[in-house]
Enzyme design. Structure first.
Site, mmCIF file in Angstrom:
data_model
loop_
_atom_site.group_PDB
_atom_site.id
_atom_site.type_symbol
_atom_site.label_atom_id
_atom_site.label_comp_id
_atom_site.label_asym_id
_atom_site.label_seq_id
_atom_site.Cartn_x
_atom_site.Cartn_y
_atom_site.Cartn_z
ATOM 1 N N ASP A 106 0.846 -1.196 0.000
ATOM 2 C CA ASP A 106 0.000 0.000 0.000
ATOM 3 C C ASP A 106 0.885 1.252 0.000
ATOM 4 O O ASP A 106 2.044 1.201 0.432
ATOM 5 C CB ASP A 106 -0.882 0.024 1.260
ATOM 6 C CG ASP A 106 -1.804 -1.176 1.311
ATOM 7 O OD1 ASP A 106 -2.137 -1.711 0.239
ATOM 8 O OD2 ASP A 106 -2.173 -1.579 2.428
HETATM 9 N N1 URA Z 1 -1.048 -5.981 4.070
HETATM 10 C C1 URA Z 1 -1.585 -4.746 4.017
HETATM 11 O O1 URA Z 1 -2.630 -4.478 4.608
HETATM 12 N N2 URA Z 1 -0.937 -3.806 3.290
HETATM 13 C C2 URA Z 1 0.221 -4.035 2.642
HETATM 14 O O2 URA Z 1 0.782 -3.126 2.008
HETATM 15 C C3 URA Z 1 0.770 -5.332 2.713
HETATM 16 C C4 URA Z 1 0.109 -6.287 3.437
#
Ligand code: URA
Length: 238
Positions: A106
């Site tokens: 993310d």
């Molecule tokens: N899980 C998440 O919620 N976000 C990420 O970026 C990676 C794993």
């Protein structure tokens, strides 16, 4: 072993179109093994080839395998919309040779992101069948409790997922910090699992993929490195 003309070599390494690479050579912007070469038709053995473009040194690589210590506020998408893309943290020619993130983090997640232009590697590394463990350190809004740990290990039901998802390891690191190891890579998985267990993830960092810890690579946030054969071997499941 393969020999290629210098313009084709430069094109394959992402320095631009063949025509542009011919001009780079003809203009005297390229050296090979320490010698200025102005004839773009000159051919060279590519294995172990060292060359410079505008004074920057490069080694010929059939493919690149990269680890980036991703900072927050960068998007993994190829067409980022709200933040700069992670590719902007790498030399420009990697975009032209189609280097892509292996999976996604993310925009606000930090830590280890693999990148490559080897489609087979990207596919193998992202395949759920391979069960490559990924280690995350999550900061939680509410305190970490034994009940939370137990719930994440037992499995939580997420919207749109047919079966509950569980962490293979879940270890408190502090009052508001948790190490979570996952074998799947579902969308926002850590954040959604914490939300399903009535907590909230306020920060997330991926600290290890397979048996390769980010700490071993000594990368400051925003820095990247090529992965050696030995480091690549550590990316497999144990
Ligand atoms: N899980 C998440 O919620 N976000 C990420 O970026 C990676 C794993």
């Amino acid at each position: 072993m393969s020999k290629l003309s210098l313009d084709r070599i430069l094109q394959s390494q992402g320095f631009g179109s063949r025509r542009w690479c011919q001009e780079l050579v003809a203009d005297g912007d390229v050296t090979v093994a320490g010698e200025l070469v102005t004839d773009y038709r000159a051919s060279f053995e590519t294995t172990g080839l060292h060359y410079t473009v505008f004074g920057d040194e490069w080694l010929f690589r059939a493919h690149v395998y990269i680890a980036l210590n991703k900072p927050a506020d960068y998007e993994c998408s190829r067409k980022p919309s709200h933040h700069p893309g992670v590719l902007s943290l790498l030399p420009e020619q990697f975009t032209l040779r189609d280097v892509q993130p292996v999976g996604r983090l993310d925009h606000d997640t930090t830590g280890m992101l693999l990148m490559s232009d080897d489609g087979a590697f990207i596919h193998a590394q992202s395949s759920p069948k391979r069960h490559v463990p990924k280690v995350y350190v999550a900061t939680t809004h509410d305190a970490v409790t034994p009940a939370l740990v137990a719930q994440l290990l037992k499995g939580v039901k997420l919207h749109d997922e047919p079966a509950p998802l569980s962490a293979i390891v879940c270890k408190p690191l502090g009052e508001h910090q948790l190490e979570i190891v996952l074998e799947q890579g579902k969308y926002h998985q850590v954040k959604r699992m914490l939300a399903a267990a009535d907590n909230h993830c306020s920060a997330l960092c991926r600290t290890q993929i397979g048996q390769l810890p980010l700490a071993l690579l000594n990368l400051a946030e925003g820095e990247w490195c090529y992965l050696s054969e030995a480091e690549l071997a550590l990316l497999s499941p144990a």
